[in-house]
Design a protein around this motif. Structure first.
Motif, PDB file in Angstrom:
ATOM      1  N   ALA A  44      -2.251   2.803   8.075  1.00 33.96           N
ATOM      2  CA  ALA A  44      -3.379   3.647   8.472  1.00 33.96           C
ATOM      3  C   ALA A  44      -4.218   4.057   7.262  1.00 33.96           C
ATOM      4  O   ALA A  44      -5.456   4.105   7.342  1.00 33.96           O
ATOM      5  CB  ALA A  44      -2.868   4.882   9.201  1.00 33.96           C
ATOM      6  N   ILE A  45      -3.566   4.346   6.155  1.00 34.79           N
ATOM      7  CA  ILE A  45      -4.300   4.727   4.945  1.00 34.79           C
ATOM      8  C   ILE A  45      -5.132   3.553   4.435  1.00 34.79           C
ATOM      9  O   ILE A  45      -6.277   3.714   4.003  1.00 34.79           O
ATOM     10  CB  ILE A  45      -3.324   5.254   3.873  1.00 34.79           C
ATOM     11  CG1 ILE A  45      -2.756   6.619   4.310  1.00 34.79           C
ATOM     12  CG2 ILE A  45      -4.012   5.381   2.519  1.00 34.79           C
ATOM     13  CD1 ILE A  45      -1.668   7.158   3.413  1.00 34.79           C
ATOM     14  N   GLN A  46      -4.573   2.356   4.501  1.00 38.33           N
ATOM     15  CA  GLN A  46      -5.334   1.181   4.076  1.00 38.33           C
ATOM     16  C   GLN A  46      -6.500   0.905   5.033  1.00 38.33           C
ATOM     17  O   GLN A  46      -7.591   0.501   4.611  1.00 38.33           O
ATOM     18  CB  GLN A  46      -4.415  -0.034   3.985  1.00 38.33           C
ATOM     19  CG  GLN A  46      -3.379   0.047   2.869  1.00 38.33           C
ATOM     20  CD  GLN A  46      -4.013   0.128   1.482  1.00 38.33           C
ATOM     21  OE1 GLN A  46      -5.208  -0.091   1.296  1.00 38.33           O
ATOM     22  NE2 GLN A  46      -3.199   0.459   0.484  1.00 38.33           N
ATOM     23  N   THR A  47      -6.294   1.120   6.327  1.00 36.13           N
ATOM     24  CA  THR A  47      -7.384   0.973   7.296  1.00 36.13           C
ATOM     25  C   THR A  47      -8.481   1.992   7.010  1.00 36.13           C
ATOM     26  O   THR A  47      -9.681   1.682   7.084  1.00 36.13           O
ATOM     27  CB  THR A  47      -6.851   1.154   8.730  1.00 36.13           C
ATOM     28  OG1 THR A  47      -5.866   0.157   8.996  1.00 36.13           O
ATOM     29  CG2 THR A  47      -7.970   1.045   9.758  1.00 36.13           C
ATOM     30  N   PHE A  48      -8.072   3.206   6.675  1.00 29.46           N
ATOM     31  CA  PHE A  48      -9.021   4.258   6.290  1.00 29.46           C
ATOM     32  C   PHE A  48      -9.870   3.802   5.108  1.00 29.46           C
ATOM     33  O   PHE A  48     -11.108   3.959   5.110  1.00 29.46           O
ATOM     34  CB  PHE A  48      -8.251   5.532   5.955  1.00 29.46           C
ATOM     35  CG  PHE A  48      -9.021   6.545   5.173  1.00 29.46           C
ATOM     36  CD1 PHE A  48      -9.957   7.355   5.788  1.00 29.46           C
ATOM     37  CD2 PHE A  48      -8.795   6.710   3.805  1.00 29.46           C
ATOM     38  CE1 PHE A  48     -10.673   8.300   5.064  1.00 29.46           C
ATOM     39  CE2 PHE A  48      -9.507   7.651   3.075  1.00 29.46           C
ATOM     40  CZ  PHE A  48     -10.445   8.455   3.701  1.00 29.46           C
TER      41      PHE A  48
END
Length: 397
Positions: free
Chosen positions: A141-145
């Motif tokens: 999720a952090i990488q998608t962010f």
């Protein structure tokens, strides 16, 4: 006849002893009950840093499902007479028996590691292998962010003290290697992401101690090393350490690890605040309230002294310094590790927008657009990433 008198005397003696033991037992139970009923109670244990069980409420439903008896058990366990003394005695007995992992709960799902008693007066979190998908979902999720914002993104996964000071752990103590999570983060990093590796920077092999002895956080000097590595990765010049004075504001800090394994002989930590020597007008806005500095010194009289930094964790804080070396605006998603790093970052950014996803429930992407954010970063302890899910907070509304 003589034998009969002996038997009679023994019976009388036994009856007297039994009566005395029964009386003492009855008096002890009665005193305990009266104490539980009438003695003043506390709702929060400062030493254990947790809310204590409230008085159980008797209802037909709670009796039927067994929760009433469970509540009584928990209430008695949290409020019985001389509880503090018995908790410490339990710690000492377990240490004398050779146990070095206290406060654990391996019956939970996921299991909860306890506290190791290491050398040099250090307490360490027991690091367990990751048996859930929490870390994988958080990291993804952090990488998608990062990809959605399309802004420069800097990811700082902070290793635990047990990882960086493994030589101080008890002999043959099992400990999960957090390089596993670091490598996974690096493997998933996108084109606009820079992963800041602190494993060598914070290591015991540097000859420095960058972690509190009684708390799971890095200390002020560890936070400075993290700051230097982050700002350098951003292509900026870190503010020299000599530009700060470090004020010792407490020498009696007993942190979260102590709360799991209370022992009066434990040496407390000293807590330092970095004070910038040059001109700075730093403000912190939390909700509608604005403060003239980042240090909430009222916490220095409480158990949770680490909350002197920023006043603890809030959903959103905005820190401003018009005299910073750049006019850049940083959005930082974080856990509490970042709180002691922020004072250093204020020298480089005119605005730092700090979001703790555990408490934030708005659209973070709209927030970025509305506030003219130029850089983004994440500072998280690896252990937190494995245990607390924040992935859903990064989905677009």
């Amino acid at each position: 006849m003589k034998f009969y008198r002996i038997i009679t005397n023994l019976k009388e003696k036994c009856n007297a002893e039994n009566a005395f033991v029964t009386f003492v037992l009855f008096l002890t139970i009665l005193t305990g009950i009266l104490y539980l009923l009438f003695a003043p109670k506390i709702d929060f244990s400062e030493e254990e840093n947790r809310v204590l069980e409230s008085p159980p409420e008797l209802t037909a439903a709670s009796v039927a499902d067994g929760s009433f008896m469970k509540s009584i058990e928990n209430y008695v366990g949290d409020h019985f007479m001389f509880r503090r003394n018995f908790v410490e005695m339990n710690t000492r007995v377990q240490l004398l028996m050779g146990k070095r992992d206290l406060g654990s709960n391996y019956g939970r799902t996921p299991a909860e590691g306890g506290v190791y008693f290491g050398s040099g007066g250090h307490l360490y979190e027991v690091l367990l292998p990751n048996h859930t998908d929490i870390f994988a979902r958080n990291a993804a999720a952090i990488q998608t962010f990062a990809k959605k914002t399309a802004l420069p993104f800097y990811f700082v996964p902070v290793p635990s003290g047990a990882q960086e000071q493994g030589d101080r752990l008890p002999y043959s103590a099992p400990s999960h290697d957090q390089h596993e999570e670091l490598n996974a983060i690096k493997a998933g990093a996108g084109a606009n992401t820079t992963v800041v590796d602190l494993f060598d920077t914070l290591s015991d092999r540097t000859g420095n101690d960058y972690y509190y002895k009684t708390d799971h956080h890095w200390n002020t000097f560890g936070a400075f090393e993290g700051y230097k590595a982050l700002v350098t990765a951003m292509g900026m010049q870190p503010t020299p350490k000599d530009d700060f004075s470090f004020e010792k504001v407490s020498d009696s800090f007993l942190g979260t690890l102590y709360s799991k394994a209370i022992c009066s002989s434990q040496e407390p930590d000293a807590l330092y605040l970095p004070l910038y020597k040059k001109q700075a007008v730093v403000t912190q806005q939390t909700g509608k309230r604005t403060r003239g500095n980042l240090y909430w010194k009222e916490y220095l009289t409480k158990k949770d002294k680490y909350s002197v930094f920023l006043g603890g964790n809030h959903s959103v804080d905005v820190v401003k310094n018009p005299n910073a070396s750049t006019k850049k605006k940083l959005l930082l998603i974080k856990d509490s590790y970042a709180n002691s790093l922020i004072p250093f970052l204020t020298t480089n950014f005119s605005e730092i927008h700090i979001i703790d996803l555990r408490y934030y429930n708005q659209d973070i992407y709209k927030y970025i657009q509305q506030n003219g954010i130029t850089e983004t970063a994440a500072v998280y302890s690896i252990k937190q990433l494995c245990e607390v899910s924040v992935a859903n907070k990064l989905s677009a509304r």
